[in-house]
Design a protein around this motif. Sequence first.
Motif: not given
Length: 108
Positions: A12-19, A85-90
């Motif tokens: 998977v690309d990207p390997a992590q996601l920040t939204l 895939v780790p996802v951070s949500v700000k």
Amino acid sequence: MAATKVPSAVVVDPAQLTLVAGTDGVLAAQVNNAAGNPIGGAVLKFAVMDASLLQVSDTGRVTALGPATSQTFVRVVSGPRKARVPVSVKPGPAHRLTAAIDSAGQAQ
């Protein structure tokens, strides 16, 4: 099944996601064989770990519904192979609220 069609990994690309809350991003995924080559036509399924924070479409578009106090994940699965895939949500930007107060101290 030919060795070139045996799934070895979901990549998977990207390997992590920040939204930011209220925005979205796209995960591109493919299934690779043991040689690291993509397997065409492999079926991929996307799922969120916490539906109150994220939504994900069948094509990998991830929508952040609200800010997370901890990291959450999107899982991508093809047969027995999977990726997380780790996802951070700000939080999104604060909205400014303006109120007018009349001479009697009442909001208008």
